[in-house]
Design a protein around this motif. Structure first.
Motif, PDB file in Angstrom:
ATOM      1  N   ILE A   1       0.851  -1.199   0.000  1.00  0.00           N
ATOM      2  CA  ILE A   1       0.000   0.000   0.000  1.00  0.00           C
ATOM      3  C   ILE A   1       0.888   1.252   0.000  1.00  0.00           C
ATOM      4  N   LYS A   2       1.951   1.203   0.781  1.00  0.00           N
ATOM      5  CA  LYS A   2       2.888   2.325   0.848  1.00  0.00           C
ATOM      6  C   LYS A   2       3.439   2.636  -0.542  1.00  0.00           C
ATOM      7  N   LYS A   3       3.806   1.611  -1.289  1.00  0.00           N
ATOM      8  CA  LYS A   3       4.335   1.787  -2.650  1.00  0.00           C
ATOM      9  C   LYS A   3       3.279   2.434  -3.548  1.00  0.00           C
ATOM     10  N   ILE A   4       2.038   1.974  -3.448  1.00  0.00           N
ATOM     11  CA  ILE A   4       0.941   2.535  -4.250  1.00  0.00           C
ATOM     12  C   ILE A   4       0.776   4.020  -3.933  1.00  0.00           C
ATOM     13  N   ILE A   5       0.809   4.352  -2.648  1.00  0.00           N
ATOM     14  CA  ILE A   5       0.633   5.743  -2.231  1.00  0.00           C
ATOM     15  C   ILE A   5       1.783   6.617  -2.727  1.00  0.00           C
ATOM     16  N   LEU A   6       3.001   6.152  -2.578  1.00  0.00           N
ATOM     17  CA  LEU A   6       4.153   6.953  -3.009  1.00  0.00           C
ATOM     18  C   LEU A   6       4.153   7.180  -4.520  1.00  0.00           C
ATOM     19  N   VAL A   7       3.753   6.183  -5.280  1.00  0.00           N
ATOM     20  CA  VAL A   7       3.641   6.340  -6.733  1.00  0.00           C
ATOM     21  C   VAL A   7       2.535   7.342  -7.064  1.00  0.00           C
ATOM     22  N   ALA A   8       1.405   7.255  -6.357  1.00  0.00           N
ATOM     23  CA  ALA A   8       0.289   8.175  -6.599  1.00  0.00           C
ATOM     24  C   ALA A   8       0.686   9.614  -6.258  1.00  0.00           C
ATOM     25  N   ILE A   9       1.387   9.802  -5.153  1.00  0.00           N
ATOM     26  CA  ILE A   9       1.843  11.140  -4.766  1.00  0.00           C
ATOM     27  C   ILE A   9       2.748  11.718  -5.849  1.00  0.00           C
ATOM     28  N   THR A  10       3.672  10.907  -6.339  1.00  0.00           N
ATOM     29  CA  THR A  10       4.588  11.350  -7.385  1.00  0.00           C
ATOM     30  C   THR A  10       3.841  11.660  -8.677  1.00  0.00           C
ATOM     31  N   SER A  11       2.869  10.829  -9.016  1.00  0.00           N
ATOM     32  CA  SER A  11       2.159  11.025 -10.290  1.00  0.00           C
ATOM     33  C   SER A  11       1.318  12.293 -10.305  1.00  0.00           C
ATOM     34  N   ILE A  12       0.790  12.710  -9.148  1.00  0.00           N
ATOM     35  CA  ILE A  12       0.015  13.956  -9.145  1.00  0.00           C
ATOM     36  C   ILE A  12       0.901  15.167  -8.876  1.00  0.00           C
ATOM     37  N   GLY A  13       2.140  14.912  -8.489  1.00  0.00           N
ATOM     38  CA  GLY A  13       3.102  15.995  -8.298  1.00  0.00           C
ATOM     39  C   GLY A  13       2.904  16.801  -7.027  1.00  0.00           C
ATOM     40  N   SER A  14       2.348  16.196  -6.011  1.00  0.00           N
ATOM     41  CA  SER A  14       2.114  16.920  -4.764  1.00  0.00           C
ATOM     42  C   SER A  14       3.411  17.106  -3.978  1.00  0.00           C
ATOM     43  N   GLU A  15       3.594  18.318  -3.470  1.00  0.00           N
ATOM     44  CA  GLU A  15       4.731  18.609  -2.603  1.00  0.00           C
ATOM     45  C   GLU A  15       4.322  18.578  -1.142  1.00  0.00           C
ATOM     46  N   LEU A  16       3.032  18.406  -0.875  1.00  0.00           N
ATOM     47  CA  LEU A  16       2.524  18.546   0.484  1.00  0.00           C
ATOM     48  C   LEU A  16       2.030  17.242   1.107  1.00  0.00           C
ATOM     49  N   ILE A  17       1.856  16.202   0.309  1.00  0.00           N
ATOM     50  CA  ILE A  17       1.358  14.931   0.834  1.00  0.00           C
ATOM     51  C   ILE A  17       2.545  14.070   1.241  1.00  0.00           C
ATOM     52  N   GLY A  18       2.446  13.516   2.450  1.00  0.00           N
ATOM     53  CA  GLY A  18       3.466  12.589   2.915  1.00  0.00           C
ATOM     54  C   GLY A  18       4.787  13.246   3.274  1.00  0.00           C
ATOM     55  N   LYS A  19       4.773  14.550   3.464  1.00  0.00           N
ATOM     56  CA  LYS A  19       5.995  15.270   3.807  1.00  0.00           C
ATOM     57  C   LYS A  19       5.758  16.082   5.073  1.00  0.00           C
ATOM     58  N   MET A  20       6.859  16.391   5.761  1.00  0.00           N
ATOM     59  CA  MET A  20       6.778  17.314   6.882  1.00  0.00           C
ATOM     60  C   MET A  20       6.478  18.689   6.297  1.00  0.00           C
ATOM     61  N   VAL A  21       5.422  19.311   6.758  1.00  0.00           N
ATOM     62  CA  VAL A  21       5.034  20.612   6.226  1.00  0.00           C
ATOM     63  C   VAL A  21       5.735  21.683   7.063  1.00  0.00           C
ATOM     64  N   THR A  22       6.592  22.436   6.414  1.00  0.00           N
ATOM     65  CA  THR A  22       7.375  23.474   7.075  1.00  0.00           C
ATOM     66  C   THR A  22       6.943  24.855   6.595  1.00  0.00           C
ATOM     67  N   LYS A  23       7.408  25.854   7.303  1.00  0.00           N
ATOM     68  CA  LYS A  23       7.122  27.227   6.910  1.00  0.00           C
ATOM     69  C   LYS A  23       7.662  27.500   5.504  1.00  0.00           C
ATOM     70  N   GLN A  24       8.846  26.961   5.194  1.00  0.00           N
ATOM     71  CA  GLN A  24       9.448  27.172   3.878  1.00  0.00           C
ATOM     72  C   GLN A  24       8.583  26.544   2.777  1.00  0.00           C
ATOM     73  N   LEU A  25       8.051  25.370   3.040  1.00  0.00           N
ATOM     74  CA  LEU A  25       7.185  24.703   2.072  1.00  0.00           C
ATOM     75  C   LEU A  25       5.904  25.512   1.848  1.00  0.00           C
ATOM     76  N   ILE A  26       5.345  26.028   2.934  1.00  0.00           N
ATOM     77  CA  ILE A  26       4.136  26.860   2.836  1.00  0.00           C
ATOM     78  C   ILE A  26       4.438  28.136   2.052  1.00  0.00           C
ATOM     79  N   MET A  27       5.602  28.725   2.273  1.00  0.00           N
ATOM     80  CA  MET A  27       5.969  29.942   1.542  1.00  0.00           C
ATOM     81  C   MET A  27       6.065  29.663   0.048  1.00  0.00           C
ATOM     82  N   GLN A  28       6.562  28.474  -0.330  1.00  0.00           N
ATOM     83  CA  GLN A  28       6.611  28.099  -1.751  1.00  0.00           C
ATOM     84  C   GLN A  28       5.200  28.023  -2.329  1.00  0.00           C
ATOM     85  N   VAL A  29       4.284  27.463  -1.562  1.00  0.00           N
ATOM     86  CA  VAL A  29       2.890  27.368  -2.014  1.00  0.00           C
ATOM     87  C   VAL A  29       2.315  28.769  -2.183  1.00  0.00           C
ATOM     88  N   LEU A  30       2.571  29.640  -1.223  1.00  0.00           N
ATOM     89  CA  LEU A  30       2.054  31.009  -1.318  1.00  0.00           C
ATOM     90  C   LEU A  30       2.674  31.767  -2.495  1.00  0.00           C
TER      91      LEU A  30
END
Length: 160
Positions: free
Chosen positions: A72-101
């Motif tokens: 299941i972990k492999k399926i999820i990691l492939v799905a995250i990569t395929s949609i190009g999300s930077e926010l799923i399955g990662k530690m969300v930091t202030k720097q990451l939020i600033m990139q989104v903004l």
């Protein structure tokens, strides 16, 4: 914990979209305050709380993913990569939020300038803030939904 059925997943999506609307309202309220930078600070704080909260509800925090069955972990990691999300399955930091903004930068910059125009500017700033927060939040909810849906459908196929 990952939802087990599409019905659970749909309920989670609705719950998270409601949370996004509430946070967008708070962002709009902060945009009315005529203090430079207060609105951006509020948006960062709201997103630092909201994004990990959405991940947690969908069972997609780094810790939750690490605890999953390897298939299941492999399926999820492939799905995250395929949609190009930077926010799923990662530690969300202030720097990451600033990139989104920065990606919604034109709206954020317009909001900051608009609120200094008497009366109408504050309403415009609040509208922009609400729309930008709702766009970022709902986009993340939709990404999490797609990843979890893939895990449910492909995970059930892998078990069968």
């Amino acid at each position: 914990m990952l939802p087990r059925t599409i019905e659970e997943l749909n309920a989670l999506r609705d719950e998270c979209k409601s949370m996004v609307t509430t946070r967008a309202g708070l962002s709009a309220g902060a945009a009315v305050i005529p203090i430079p930078g207060a609105d951006i600070g509020a948006d960062v704080t709201l997103l630092l709380e909201m994004i990990p909260g959405i991940n947690r509800k969908f069972g997609l925090t780094p810790d939750q993913i690490d605890d999953l069955d390897p298939q299941i972990k492999k399926i999820i990691l492939v799905a995250i990569t395929s949609i190009g999300s930077e926010l799923i399955g990662k530690m969300v930091t202030k720097q990451l939020i600033m990139q989104v903004l920065k990606r919604v930068g034109i709206r954020v910059a317009t909001k900051s300038v608009a609120k200094f125009i008497p009366i109408l500017g504050q309403a415009l700033a609040a509208s922009i803030s609400f729309g930008a927060m709702k766009m970022v939040g709902n986009s993340h909810v939709d990404d999490c939904y797609e990843v979890a849906k893939k895990a449910i459908l492909d995970g059930n196929a892998a078990v069968a």
